[in-house]
Design an enzyme around this catalytic site. Structure first.
Site, PDB file in Angstrom:
ATOM      1  N   HIS A  60      41.295  36.059  45.367  1.00 34.35           N
ATOM      2  CA  HIS A  60      41.134  37.016  46.467  1.00 34.35           C
ATOM      3  C   HIS A  60      40.176  36.449  47.506  1.00 34.35           C
ATOM      4  CE1 HIS A  60      37.789  37.949  43.774  1.00 34.35           C
ATOM      5  NE2 HIS A  60      37.211  38.657  44.733  1.00 34.35           N
ATOM      6  N   HIS A  62      37.248  37.281  48.801  1.00 31.92           N
ATOM      7  CA  HIS A  62      35.796  37.428  48.832  1.00 31.92           C
ATOM      8  C   HIS A  62      35.190  36.030  48.801  1.00 31.92           C
ATOM      9  CE1 HIS A  62      35.751  41.876  47.356  1.00 31.92           C
ATOM     10  NE2 HIS A  62      35.822  41.779  48.667  1.00 31.92           N
ATOM     11  N   ASP A  64      32.734  34.403  47.532  1.00 27.98           N
ATOM     12  CA  ASP A  64      32.312  33.670  46.344  1.00 27.98           C
ATOM     13  C   ASP A  64      33.494  33.101  45.570  1.00 27.98           C
ATOM     14  OD1 ASP A  64      32.723  36.500  45.985  1.00 27.98           O
ATOM     15  OD2 ASP A  64      32.054  36.304  43.918  1.00 27.98           O
ATOM     16  N   HIS A  65      34.700  33.376  46.031  1.00 27.94           N
ATOM     17  CA  HIS A  65      35.890  32.840  45.366  1.00 27.94           C
ATOM     18  C   HIS A  65      36.618  31.783  46.189  1.00 27.94           C
ATOM     19  CE1 HIS A  65      36.155  35.671  41.872  1.00 27.94           C
ATOM     20  NE2 HIS A  65      35.326  36.343  42.671  1.00 27.94           N
ATOM     21  N   HIS A 140      41.142  45.815  42.739  1.00 30.91           N
ATOM     22  CA  HIS A 140      39.861  45.371  43.284  1.00 30.91           C
ATOM     23  C   HIS A 140      39.743  45.959  44.686  1.00 30.91           C
ATOM     24  CE1 HIS A 140      36.260  43.109  43.327  1.00 30.91           C
ATOM     25  NE2 HIS A 140      36.687  42.044  43.977  1.00 30.91           N
TER      26      HIS A 140
END
Length: 204
Positions: A60, A62, A64-65, A140
């Site tokens: 996804h 976000h 941090d990914h 999510h």
């Protein structure tokens, strides 16, 4: 099958922990799953060759990914990569990555192929002769997928005693391992079940 946890911490990096990123080694593939900041350093520490990464899966959008992805792509370019790179992730990922590359005048000298995902149903997004990858839609705050990596069944194992008993010529061995029956000169058909054994159980 081998899994390397390069990072699994929360959105803010720590001195001894990194944002989300994993490497899955399966059937001679090296799959990168998510690419948070610091992924390149973790790849180096785990002695994983950058050139072996041909498929990247982003769960996804976000940060941090996937905030480590532009840097990794740029490094591939600096290392002279020529092989194509496939990236699977939510719709919008291509726009985000290509904009950064263009603004930094660092467009790739290798084919960069995006497979943008938007379906909320499970789908096969990659498959070859050895491995299948399916999405796992997740709940999510933004559109998110997990990924199910499965080994595909291998060739059947040759039963050497049975092959010798029926005096099967070696020229038929490849066909037998692919599941075919054998017809003898006398017209007798030998069932594949008699000539082979099940392959090792597939993993996922």
């Amino acid at each position: 099958m081998r899994l390397y946890i390069l990072g699994c911490f929360a959105a803010t990096p720590r001195a001894l922990n990194n944002p989300s990123s994993q490497i899955l080694e399966i059937k001679n593939h090296i799959f990168l799953i998510d690419c948070g900041e610091g992924t390149q350093l973790q790849l180096r520490k785990n002695k994983i060759r950058f050139s072996r990464i041909q498929h990247i899966f982003i769960s996804h959008l976000h940060g941090d990914h996937f905030f480590g992805l532009p840097g990794l792509i740029s490094t591939f370019r600096l290392l002279g990569r020529e092989k194509e790179l496939h990236i699977y992730g939510p719709k919008g990922l291509k726009e985000a990555i290509t904009l950064l590359l263009k603004l930094g005048d660092s467009w790739t000298n290798f084919p960069l192929i995006f497979h943008e995902l938007s379906s909320k149903e499970q789908n096969v997004i990659f498959q070859d002769n050895t491995v299948s990858v399916k999405t796992i839609p997740l709940d999510h705050r933004v559109y998110t997928n997990g990924f199910l990596f499965s080994e595909l069944p291998g060739e059947r194992k040759l039963n050497t005693k049975a092959v010798a008993k029926y005096k099967i010529d070696k020229v038929y061995f490849n066909k037998i391992k692919k599941g075919e029956d054998v017809s003898l000169e006398a017209g007798q058909i030998i069932s594949n079940d008699l000539l082979t054994m099940d392959p090792p159980k597939s993993k996922q």
